[in-house]
Design a protein around this motif. Structure first.
Motif, short mmCIF file in Angstrom:
data_model
loop_
_atom_site.label_atom_id
_atom_site.label_comp_id
_atom_site.label_asym_id
_atom_site.label_seq_id
_atom_site.Cartn_x
_atom_site.Cartn_y
_atom_site.Cartn_z
N THR A 60 -19.72 -15.96 -20.94
CA THR A 60 -20.53 -15.06 -21.77
C THR A 60 -19.99 -14.94 -23.19
O THR A 60 -18.81 -15.21 -23.46
CB THR A 60 -20.55 -13.63 -21.17
OG1 THR A 60 -19.22 -13.09 -21.22
CG2 THR A 60 -21.04 -13.64 -19.74
N SER A 61 -20.87 -14.51 -24.08
CA SER A 61 -20.47 -14.08 -25.42
C SER A 61 -21.39 -12.92 -25.78
O SER A 61 -22.51 -13.11 -26.26
CB SER A 61 -20.61 -15.21 -26.44
OG SER A 61 -20.23 -14.74 -27.74
N MET A 62 -20.91 -11.73 -25.52
CA MET A 62 -21.74 -10.54 -25.73
C MET A 62 -21.04 -9.48 -26.58
O MET A 62 -21.68 -8.60 -27.13
CB MET A 62 -22.11 -9.92 -24.37
CG MET A 62 -22.89 -10.87 -23.46
SD MET A 62 -23.05 -10.24 -21.78
CE MET A 62 -24.02 -8.76 -22.05
N ARG A 63 -19.74 -9.57 -26.64
CA ARG A 63 -19.01 -8.50 -27.32
C ARG A 63 -17.78 -9.11 -27.98
O ARG A 63 -16.85 -9.54 -27.30
CB ARG A 63 -18.60 -7.44 -26.30
CG ARG A 63 -17.82 -6.28 -26.88
CD ARG A 63 -17.41 -5.32 -25.77
NE ARG A 63 -18.55 -4.60 -25.25
CZ ARG A 63 -18.69 -4.23 -23.98
NH1 ARG A 63 -17.76 -4.55 -23.10
NH2 ARG A 63 -19.75 -3.55 -23.59
N THR A 64 -17.77 -9.14 -29.31
CA THR A 64 -16.62 -9.67 -30.04
C THR A 64 -15.53 -8.62 -30.11
O THR A 64 -15.81 -7.42 -30.19
CB THR A 64 -17.04 -10.09 -31.46
OG1 THR A 64 -18.12 -11.02 -31.35
CG2 THR A 64 -15.89 -10.75 -32.19
N ARG B 4 -26.09 -7.79 -18.50
CA ARG B 4 -24.94 -7.41 -17.67
C ARG B 4 -25.33 -7.35 -16.19
O ARG B 4 -24.50 -7.59 -15.31
CB ARG B 4 -24.38 -6.07 -18.16
CG ARG B 4 -23.69 -6.20 -19.50
CD ARG B 4 -23.04 -4.89 -19.97
NE ARG B 4 -22.28 -5.12 -21.19
CZ ARG B 4 -22.77 -5.09 -22.42
NH1 ARG B 4 -24.05 -4.80 -22.59
NH2 ARG B 4 -22.01 -5.34 -23.46
N SER C 293 -29.45 -5.65 -23.21
CA SER C 293 -28.02 -5.81 -22.90
C SER C 293 -27.72 -5.40 -21.46
O SER C 293 -26.92 -6.05 -20.78
CB SER C 293 -27.18 -4.97 -23.87
OG SER C 293 -27.31 -5.45 -25.19
N ASP D 9 -17.01 -8.77 -21.66
CA ASP D 9 -18.40 -8.57 -22.03
C ASP D 9 -19.21 -7.74 -21.04
O ASP D 9 -20.19 -7.10 -21.43
CB ASP D 9 -19.09 -9.94 -22.19
CG ASP D 9 -18.58 -10.70 -23.40
OD1 ASP D 9 -18.13 -10.06 -24.35
OD2 ASP D 9 -18.63 -11.94 -23.37
N ARG E 46 -15.35 -17.97 -30.13
CA ARG E 46 -15.90 -17.75 -28.79
C ARG E 46 -16.95 -18.81 -28.44
O ARG E 46 -16.98 -19.32 -27.33
CB ARG E 46 -16.51 -16.34 -28.69
CG ARG E 46 -17.03 -15.96 -27.32
CD ARG E 46 -15.90 -15.86 -26.32
NE ARG E 46 -16.37 -15.52 -24.98
CZ ARG E 46 -15.58 -15.36 -23.92
NH1 ARG E 46 -14.28 -15.51 -24.05
NH2 ARG E 46 -16.08 -15.06 -22.75
N TYR F 32 -15.64 -13.90 -18.98
CA TYR F 32 -16.70 -12.88 -19.02
C TYR F 32 -16.21 -11.44 -18.90
O TYR F 32 -16.97 -10.51 -19.11
CB TYR F 32 -17.71 -13.12 -17.88
CG TYR F 32 -17.07 -13.29 -16.51
CD1 TYR F 32 -16.61 -12.20 -15.77
CD2 TYR F 32 -16.93 -14.55 -15.95
CE1 TYR F 32 -16.03 -12.37 -14.53
CE2 TYR F 32 -16.36 -14.73 -14.69
CZ TYR F 32 -15.91 -13.63 -13.99
OH TYR F 32 -15.33 -13.80 -12.75
#
Length: 590
Positions: A462-466, A433, A429, A119, A483, A116
């Protein structure tokens, strides 16, 4: 407990006053040293050519000068400590006002492959690490980063109690931080440990006795010369014997001295830190456990470190003319001091790593204790084993101004999955967070930004930001799939709280809708718990088929031709999207 800002202001004035007083004392000691030097020099001039009396005057003057120098050095060290305490309290007041972006960012601990950390802005500019970190050493910073990334759901109450206790010992934690900040070395603890554990001793035990015998002969020759039983020449030529014996070991002693010079300041300061840990009374189990690690031997770790520090200082004296020529020529000081250093290494090399770890642990945990002291309005989550994962009231993001932020209530049970829709910039978002940090902080043992919280410990993924390093569509999409595969593999082994933000962005809208639905169905079928934020309202239809899935949203309204957000977490599906309005408002389209 005290109001943190008032405490820091009081401490700031106290230490500023102390710095000023110590500066005056240092000036006085400097003048006294100069006076002693002049008086001794004048005295020697008056009694010459009687070299015996001149020697006595010189020795008395030198001893007095060195005593004053020692006093001066101690006062200077004390002043530096209070200067550091001034800086610490000034910095706390800065951070309290929101000024913390100049502090170390911790970017070196960022890991795109971690569960995480990438992200949730755990590291980097404006990150939680940058805000919370008070570590004074690289090792302490590393331990703090490890704690934040640990995803450790065991023994949380022990960590909570340790942090609560340190939050009540702010004067102690500041003294510890100030002492630690005075450690100035380019050699890392790991390098020092490696040197100690790989060093091979080269001075035999019998050489120690030889140095004492040689020193006895030297003193005897000097006494005989003073009483004119022998000529002073005998004593003068004897120096070459000592230099010759020292020369046999000179190359290896030089190498030992070089390594010792890199570490002596570290050991001196670490001895002070160990002493502070030893002398403090702790009541929480975790802190007591760490304290016992440095009290398990017959002699305290601080005393052992102090002894080594003195031996290193003694070896370092070879760098001056007296130590290099007279000390070795008449007393074999290099051999004696090197032998002491080696014997210490043989006895303690295997223990040093654990002692260093304890020092670094407190350096890291003082950051956590300081956070708890600075945020007394926050709450330590009540740890539960019930079906409710998070039941938080007035939950907010810990880095947002508490006077301005909009808090929300959250109740999510085990194996529930929330779909969160909402307009652009409505707060989705930030909310994800906020929940992520609640989990991370709770697992670390920290208080969370809520008025109350009941929490059943769970690991976060998490998977929020590649990763930004992949820019073309196919690579970006493949990175997303990688991811998501990582998440599926992880939750197959043990439970995680899953947080997703607008997944499958790297494909077209039709594929995105179908793929997102199937992925959520797979997670729910695997009894997963978590939240996904999306702009795709069709995903919300899944709640008609799966009771475990619930819809929530963040709203936006257009009032008097202006976009208005209330940032409230609400049950239901968002109906007001704002992309078209924003394009027109910014005159991008007609």
């Amino acid at each position: 407990m005290n109001n943190s800002s008032s405490f820091y202001k009081t401490q700031l004035e106290t230490h500023k006053t102390e710095v000023s007083a110590l500066h005056k004392q240092l000036v006085l000691y400097s003048m006294l040293r100069l006076s002693i030097f002049i008086i001794a020099g004048f005295g020697i001039y008056l009694v010459l050519p009687n070299w015996q009396i001149a020697t006595v005057i010189g020795c008395v003057g030198l001893i007095t000068f060195l005593l004053l120098l020692s006093k001066y050095t101690n006062k200077k060290r004390k002043r530096e400590l209070h200067k550091s305490l001034v800086n610490i309290n000034e910095e706390e007041l800065k951070i309290a006002s929101g000024d913390f972006h100049h502090r170390p960012t911790g970017e070196q601990f960022q890991d795109p492959q971690h569960f995480y950390s990438l992200d949730i802005d755990l590291f980097g500019k404006g990150s939680f690490f940058q805000y919370i970190n008070r570590s004074s050493s690289k090792e302490g910073e590393s331990q703090l980063a490890i704690a934040l990334k640990a995803n450790n759901v065991t023994n949380i109450t022990d960590r909570q109690e340790a942090i609560k206790e340190l939050a009540q010992k702010t004067e102690w934690t500041q003294l510890y931080a100030a002492t630690s900040s005075l450690i100035k070395t380019d050699t890392s603890a790991s390098t020092i440990i490696k040197w100690l554990q790989t060093h091979t001793a080269f001075i035999p035990k019998q050489m120690l006795w030889a140095t004492w015998l040689f020193a006895f002969i030297s003193i005897s020759l000097l006494a005989l010369a003073i009483f004119e039983i022998i000529g002073i020449g005998f004593f003068g030529y004897w120096i070459f014997a000592g230099l010759g014996i020292t020369g046999l070991y000179l190359k290896k002693i030089n190498t030992l001295a070089l390594n010792a010079d890199k570490t002596k300041d570290t050991f001196k300061q670490y001895a002070s830190l160990l002493l502070q840990i030893e002398n403090e009374t702790f009541t929480s189990n975790l802190l007591i456990e760490k304290q016992k690690k440095i009290q398990s031997t017959t002699k305290k770790a601080s005393s052992i470190f102090k002894e080594f520090s003195k031996s290193l200082d003694a070896l370092d004296n070879r760098n001056n003319l007296f130590g290099a020529i007279l000390g070795n020529g008449y007393f074999l000081l290099d051999i004696r001091n090197a032998y002491k250093v080696e014997q210490w290494i043989l006895a303690n090399a295997n223990k040093v790593e654990e002692w260093f770890e304890v020092v670094s642990f407190f350096d890291a945990y003082n950051s956590l204790g300081t956070y708890a002291f600075n945020h007394q309005e926050q709450t330590f989550p009540k740890i539960s084993k019930e079906s409710i994962v998070i039941d938080a009231k007035s939950l907010g993001h810990p880095l947002l101004d508490k006077r301005k932020r909009v808090d929300s209530d959250l109740l999510i049970k085990n194996q529930e999955f929330f779909i969160v829709t909402g307009a652009n910039m409505a707060g989705k978002s930030t909310f994800l967070r906020t929940i992520s940090l609640h989990i991370v902080m709770a697992n670390v043992g920290l208080p969370v930004a809520a008025t109350s919280s009941t929490y059943s410990p769970v690991k976060l993924i998490t998977s929020m930001r590649t990763s930004d390093s992949l820019t073309d569509d196919s690579s970006y999409f493949f990175s997303e799939l990688t991811r998501l595969k990582f998440i599926v593999d992880a939750i197959a082994k043990e439970p995680y709280f899953i947080i997703l933000d607008e997944i499958l962005k790297g494909t077209n809208s039709t594929d995105k809708a179908i793929g997102s639905r199937k992925f959520v169905e797979k997670l729910v079928a695997g009894n997963a718990t978590g939240i996904i934020a999306t702009h795709d309202l069709s995903l919300c239809e899944i709640t008609e088929e799966l009771n475990e899935v619930k819809n929530y949203y963040f709203d936006a309204e257009i009032v008097n031709d202006e976009l208005y957000f209330d940032y409230k977490f609400k049950k239901g599906i968002c109906q007001n999207m704002n992309a078209s309005f924003l394009l027109k408002k910014m005159e991008i389209v007609d």
